[in-house]
Design a protein around this motif. Structure first.
Motif, short mmCIF file in Angstrom:
data_model
loop_
_atom_site.label_atom_id
_atom_site.label_comp_id
_atom_site.label_asym_id
_atom_site.label_seq_id
_atom_site.Cartn_x
_atom_site.Cartn_y
_atom_site.Cartn_z
N THR A 15 0.82 -1.21 0.00
CA THR A 15 0.00 0.00 0.00
C THR A 15 0.86 1.27 0.00
OG1 THR A 15 0.03 0.09 2.38
CG2 THR A 15 -1.77 -1.16 1.38
N ALA A 16 0.17 2.42 0.00
CA ALA A 16 0.88 3.71 0.05
C ALA A 16 1.71 3.83 1.33
CB ALA A 16 -0.14 4.85 -0.03
N VAL A 17 1.26 3.17 2.40
CA VAL A 17 2.01 3.22 3.66
C VAL A 17 3.36 2.52 3.47
CG1 VAL A 17 1.99 2.47 6.08
CG2 VAL A 17 -0.14 3.19 4.97
N ASP A 18 3.35 1.38 2.76
CA ASP A 18 4.60 0.67 2.48
C ASP A 18 5.53 1.56 1.65
OD1 ASP A 18 4.02 -1.94 3.66
OD2 ASP A 18 2.45 -2.05 2.15
N GLU A 19 4.94 2.25 0.67
CA GLU A 19 5.75 3.12 -0.20
C GLU A 19 6.43 4.21 0.62
OE1 GLU A 19 3.02 2.63 -4.24
OE2 GLU A 19 3.34 4.62 -3.41
N GLU A 20 5.67 4.79 1.54
CA GLU A 20 6.22 5.84 2.40
C GLU A 20 7.38 5.32 3.24
OE1 GLU A 20 6.11 9.16 2.81
OE2 GLU A 20 5.06 8.87 0.90
N ARG A 21 7.17 4.13 3.82
CA ARG A 21 8.22 3.55 4.68
C ARG A 21 9.49 3.30 3.89
NH1 ARG A 21 4.64 -0.82 6.96
NH2 ARG A 21 3.35 0.30 8.42
N ILE A 22 9.31 2.81 2.65
CA ILE A 22 10.49 2.51 1.83
C ILE A 22 11.22 3.80 1.47
CG2 ILE A 22 11.24 1.56 -0.38
CD1 ILE A 22 9.03 -0.58 0.07
N LYS A 23 10.44 4.84 1.22
CA LYS A 23 11.06 6.14 0.93
C LYS A 23 11.91 6.61 2.12
CE LYS A 23 7.95 8.72 -1.46
NZ LYS A 23 7.15 9.90 -1.64
N GLU A 24 11.40 6.32 3.32
CA GLU A 24 12.15 6.73 4.52
C GLU A 24 13.48 5.99 4.61
OE1 GLU A 24 8.01 7.31 6.95
OE2 GLU A 24 9.52 6.01 7.87
N LEU A 25 13.52 4.78 4.03
CA LEU A 25 14.76 4.00 4.10
C LEU A 25 15.82 4.50 3.12
CD1 LEU A 25 13.43 0.32 4.32
CD2 LEU A 25 14.60 1.59 6.12
N ARG A 26 15.37 5.29 2.13
CA ARG A 26 16.28 5.68 1.04
C ARG A 26 17.60 6.29 1.52
NH1 ARG A 26 13.75 9.00 -3.63
NH2 ARG A 26 13.24 10.35 -1.90
N PRO A 27 17.57 7.34 2.39
CA PRO A 27 18.85 7.94 2.79
C PRO A 27 19.77 6.94 3.50
CG PRO A 27 17.01 8.87 4.04
CD PRO A 27 16.42 8.03 2.97
N ILE A 28 19.15 6.00 4.24
CA ILE A 28 19.97 5.00 4.96
C ILE A 28 20.62 4.06 3.96
CG2 ILE A 28 19.83 3.07 6.59
CD1 ILE A 28 17.28 4.65 7.69
N MET A 29 19.83 3.58 3.01
CA MET A 29 20.35 2.60 2.07
C MET A 29 21.34 3.21 1.07
SD MET A 29 19.35 -0.14 3.19
CE MET A 29 18.09 -0.86 4.25
N GLU A 30 21.16 4.50 0.78
CA GLU A 30 22.11 5.15 -0.14
C GLU A 30 23.53 5.10 0.42
OE1 GLU A 30 20.51 9.04 -0.83
OE2 GLU A 30 19.38 8.37 -2.61
N LYS A 31 23.63 5.19 1.74
CA LYS A 31 24.96 5.15 2.39
C LYS A 31 25.66 3.83 2.15
CE LYS A 31 23.59 5.82 6.63
NZ LYS A 31 23.33 6.03 8.03
N HIS A 32 24.86 2.77 1.95
CA HIS A 32 25.43 1.42 1.90
C HIS A 32 25.57 0.86 0.49
CE1 HIS A 32 25.20 1.29 6.20
NE2 HIS A 32 23.91 1.56 6.18
#
Ligand code: HEM
Length: 303
Positions: A15-32
């Protein structure tokens, strides 16, 4: 056909909630990203036939660039038709190269463990961590489903064969359909204010003695019934906007509520017997339609 990439999201309850959560992970995952690439290829090159597919440095270099793009798209938070078309294409390229599905499955298993490791490092063993793992898990499974072509439907193949212009038209009409859905919701909100007005008016008439107590109560109950039906309809429309199906029965229940209200009112004046019979007939027809639709929907929902 248009529904099919949406359908896979619905199947996974993405759902859109999942999409939002994944977007929140973006800055963390970019580091790795660099560590990810490093460990990914270490993992892939352990697979017995990997070298056969990466014939030279050039191919691996190209692959690295493609994986970077895939990684960026994964955390983009934007999973529209274009995203799924890209995944479909990746699946096709791997297929044409003869890369075994087993390799893709194994690599995804590594990818999932890598992401969970990073989420654990960042959030510890918390509820938030579980939610991130859940949302990302859904998206990875959807990726795997499309990449390994497990999710192949006749309609998708047909969609993939459409020309660019046709795909554009499909996308535009989908956006237009979304717009119509939003308009419907706004109209329903407006309508509910009117029904609240009708309810207030009925109460006013009852209190001020403009109508008899019996008529006043019946009218008020009738408008409450309509208010309930409109609320039901709004609930259905919201579910639909969130990616669920639409229950046609909600529309019919509004009509049922309106007719029942009419019958209640008309039943108070015995001289309107013709009207009463006519409303009764409409009620009967609506009841039959409601019954037939509800019966048809039930078996589809029950498994
Ligand atoms: C499981 C995660 C993987 C992802 C996300 C991924 C992603 C991609 C992408 C985006 C492309 C480019 C497709 C295109 O041209 O449109 C590609 C091509 C390719 N992939 Fe993968 N891949 C994965 C796993 C593997 C594995 C396990 C192998 C081999 C053991 C492999 C070998 C290749 C090769 C040889 C190409 C063609 C590269 C070229 O010649 O440009 N991939 N992959």
């Amino acid at each position: 056909m248009l529904e099919n990439f949406d359908q896979i999201k619905k199947d996974y309850e993405f759902t859109a909630v999942d999409e939002e959560r994944i977007k929140e992970l973006r800055p963390i995952m970019e580091k790795h990203l660099d560590e990810f690439l490093d460990r990914l290829y270490k993992f892939i090159f352990r697979l017995p036939q990997a070298h056969k597919f990466f014939k030279n440095e050039e191919v691996k270099k190209r692959h690295t660039e493609k994986i970077k793009q895939w990684y960026k798209d994964l955390f983009s938070g934007n999973y529209d038709d274009r995203y799924f078309e890209k995944l479909h294409k990746i699946g096709e390229v791997h297929d044409q190269l003869g890369i075994p599905n087993h390799y893709i499955n194994a690599t995804f298993n590594f990818i999932r463990r890598f992401f969970i490791e990073k989420i654990n490092q960042e959030f510890g063993y918390s509820r938030q961590r579980n939610l991130y793992v859940e949302s990302l898990g859904k998206l990875l499974d959807i990726n795997l489903d499309i990449l390994t072509k497990a999710y192949i439907e006749e309609e998708i193949s047909r969609y993939m064969k459409l020309s660019k212009l046709e795909k554009k038209l499909v996308r535009i009409s989908k956006r237009f359909a979304d717009f119509l859905d939003m308009t419907l919701l706004v109209a329903l909100i407006l309508m509910s204010f009117f029904v609240i007005g009708l309810f207030a008016f009925d109460i006013y008439e009852l209190i001020t003695g403009k109508v008899s107590i019996e008529e006043g109560i019946i009218k008020t109950l009738g408008s409450l019934l309509i208010l309930w039906a409109v609320a039901e309809l709004m609930g259905e429309e919201i579910k639909h906007l969130r990616g669920g199906g639409f229950a046609l029965t909600a529309f019919i229940s509004v009509a049922l509520a309106a007719i029942i209200r009419k019958i209640l009112i008309v039943s108070l004046s015995p001289e309107d017997i013709k009207k009463l019979v006519a409303y009764g007939f409409v009620l009967l027809i609506l009841g039959i339609v409601y019954f037939l639709i509800a019966k048809k929907i039930k078996p589809a929902n029950s498994h």
